[in-house]
Design a protein around this motif. Structure first.
Motif: not given
Length: 565
Positions: A503-528
């Motif tokens: 969750m925090q990793w995704s937020r940090s990617l969002e904060a640095t402008g990598d929205l695609e990466g942030a969404r990808y990590l969020a997708d992995r979190l959903r799988e769990f």
């Protein structure tokens, strides 16, 4: 006796202490529950190496044996991953130190002349039996009087009706009790204390029942099989081993009576209701094989399974966070690739074959070799469903036992000081340094009343040689999202990925402008399908007028996990 023909008394005592003390240490500090147990094991075996300085004149011949070559192939893997992959140095150094210690202990045992091996085996088994008997008492407290467990002398365990010993893991307790049972057979046969064997075996079996470890039950079957095939044992020892399944039944019956009469939980009965297998373990093996097929030649990298598996799409993944495949061949295959792992496993299989051939001889060393081989085989069984050999307090005794089981290499030579003093001294000094080094991590997770600010403690912990990845976790999950937290998340993910980190990793990617990466990590979190993630994603169901976080939308494609390192 001369040091050429026998293990010195001081070295025998060192062997006893090395095998006995590490599994019995209860004191621990957050975040690593068994770190001090492992450091105590490294210290004890380091002392043993120093005390055996001139007891192994033929140690060089052991360098050419299959077991030593297998460990040497593993020894280069962690630092290779540090140099050519992205494994943090702290994780690479820790793994290298433990494997190197295992190789040294193996060579020490292989280099012992035949006349010294009996005493060495007796010392090893004495230590294991002491650890086992003490763990029986600890387990009785954990199940029948848990209020007496103070956490410093006797570890607390949170599941009522189950024992975990001072290693805090029921499966580890079961493996220790298997070793204690093997040690009891060897000691009572050698000392002529045969009347004591049946009570000792019953104590071990009863404790395995208290642990509720299904692996332990399979180990009991191995004891019975030993009684069937080993005709060099006395009639009483064979009968006692054959009776271990009956001891299991009797222990189960006694615990059922106690549970029904007292109303207390009986952990083993609850575990039996879950079935003989573990669906999540089978699922992780399936996923690991898919990763292996995708990376067949060099694997995902030593120590990188957790990273690769957590960040690869697996819609039907088990919902628990795994940092290991829980199977030794699978773990080596997925991290090292099929050629490298195949070579290591083939060499180990060859070593086991040589050890088995040695048990078919007719000399007076056979009982010792068979007991040593049983120690290796029981922990090998555990390694098919867990990863005990990643812990120094299991790896080092197993390596020593394998060395004792293998035929002596080379002819006797004049006594000479081998490399053991400096290797042993390095293990002891390194362990003492690690205790101090770890104190900087403890200060982050369990600060004192006059502690400096969290950011300062994290920065200090990130300078740790062996444990900086633990400080990185605190940085990734506690500091403000952004480049600093993002870099820390990428490093600590090699140790363990969990819901909070994703969750925090995704937020940090969002904060640095990598929205695609942030969404990808969020997708992995959903799988769990983790409660922490479900709570986070609850905002996605709010009315359309409310602000929607970018992670509510799925990623547009699959991102290679390597690019996230």
């Amino acid at each position: 006796m001369s040091s050429q023909t026998s293990v010195p008394a001081s070295a025998a005592l060192g062997l006893v202490l090395a095998a006995a003390l590490a599994p019995l240490l209860a004191f621990n500090q957050t975040p690593a529950a068994t770190l001090y147990n492992q450091l105590l094991a490294l210290t004890g075996w380091g002392l043993t190496l120093m005390l055996c300085a001139n007891a192994t004149p033929a140690w060089r011949a052991g360098l050419k044996t299959p077991a030593a070559i297998a460990l040497a192939l593993l020894l280069v893997a962690p630092m290779t991953a540090v140099v050519w992959r992205a494994l943090p140095l702290s994780l690479g150094l820790g793994a290298t130190a433990i494997i190197a210690a295992g190789l040294a202990v193996l060579l020490l045992a292989q280099g012992l002349p035949a006349s010294a091996r009996q005493r060495a085996a007796e010392a090893l088994c004495s230590g294991l039996l002491i650890a086992g008997l003490a763990s029986v008492a600890i387990s009785l407290v954990q199940v029948f009087a848990p209020q007496l467990a103070d956490g410093n002398v006797i570890a607390r365990y949170g599941i009522p009706g189950r024992a975990a010993g001072n290693l805090r893991q029921p499966n580890h307790l079961a493996s220790l009790m298997m070793w204690a049972a093997v040690a009891a057979v060897f000691i009572t046969e050698k000392r002529g204390w045969r009347v004591a064997l049946a009570p000792l075996l019953f104590a071990c079996v009863f404790t395995i029942v208290l642990s509720a470890s299904r692996t332990g039950y399979a180990g009991i079957a191995m004891l019975a099989l030993w009684g069937v095939v080993d005709r060099r044992l006395s009639r009483g020892a064979r009968l006692a081993l054959l009776a271990t399944p009956l001891m299991l039944g009797a222990s189960w019956w006694l615990m059922s009576l106690w549970s029904a009469g007292s109303g207390h939980a009986f952990g083993a009965a609850s575990r039996l209701a879950e079935g003989a297998g573990s669906p999540s373990r089978l699922a992780i093996l399936r996923d690991a094989w898919q990763l292996t097929l995708a990376n067949p030649w060099l694997g995902v990298g030593w120590g990188e399974f957790n990273f690769a598996w957590s960040l690869t799409p697996f819609p039907n993944r088990p919902i628990a966070f795994f940092d290991h495949t829980h199977n030794l061949p699978s773990q080596l295959a997925v991290e090292l690739g099929l050629p490298w792992a195949g070579a290591v496993l083939a060499l180990l299989a060859w070593a086991l074959y040589k050890a088995w051939r040695g048990t078919l001889a007719q000399d007076d060393q056979v009982p010792m070799r068979r007991a040593a081989l049983m120690i290796v085989l029981t922990i090998g069984l555990h390694s098919l469903v867990e990863y005990p050999l990643w812990y120094a307090y299991f790896l080092l005794p197993a390596c020593f036992a394998l060395g004792l089981a293998l035929p002596a290499e080379g002819a006797a030579k004049p006594a000479s000081i081998g490399p053991w003093p400096w290797i042993g001294g390095l293990l002891i000094a390194g362990s003492l340094y690690a205790v101090w080094d770890y104190s900087r991590i403890v200060a982050i997770y369990s600060p004192s009343e006059d502690a400096v600010p969290l950011t300062t403690r994290i920065a200090t912990g990130q300078r740790s040689l062996f444990f900086s990845h633990q400080a990185d976790y605190a940085a990734a999950t506690s500091l403000s999202t952004g480049p600093v937290a993002l870099a820390a998340a990428r490093r600590t993910a090699f140790n363990l990925v969990d819901a909070r980190l994703l969750m925090q990793w995704s937020r940090s990617l969002e904060a640095t402008g990598d929205l695609e990466g942030a969404r990808y990590l969020a997708d992995r979190l959903r799988e769990f399908r983790n409660p922490t993630g479900d709570t986070w994603f609850a905002s996605c169901a709010e009315p359309a007028s409310a602000p929607v976080m970018p992670q509510c939308q799925p990623a547009s494609g699959v991102i290679d996990w390597r690019t996230l390192r």
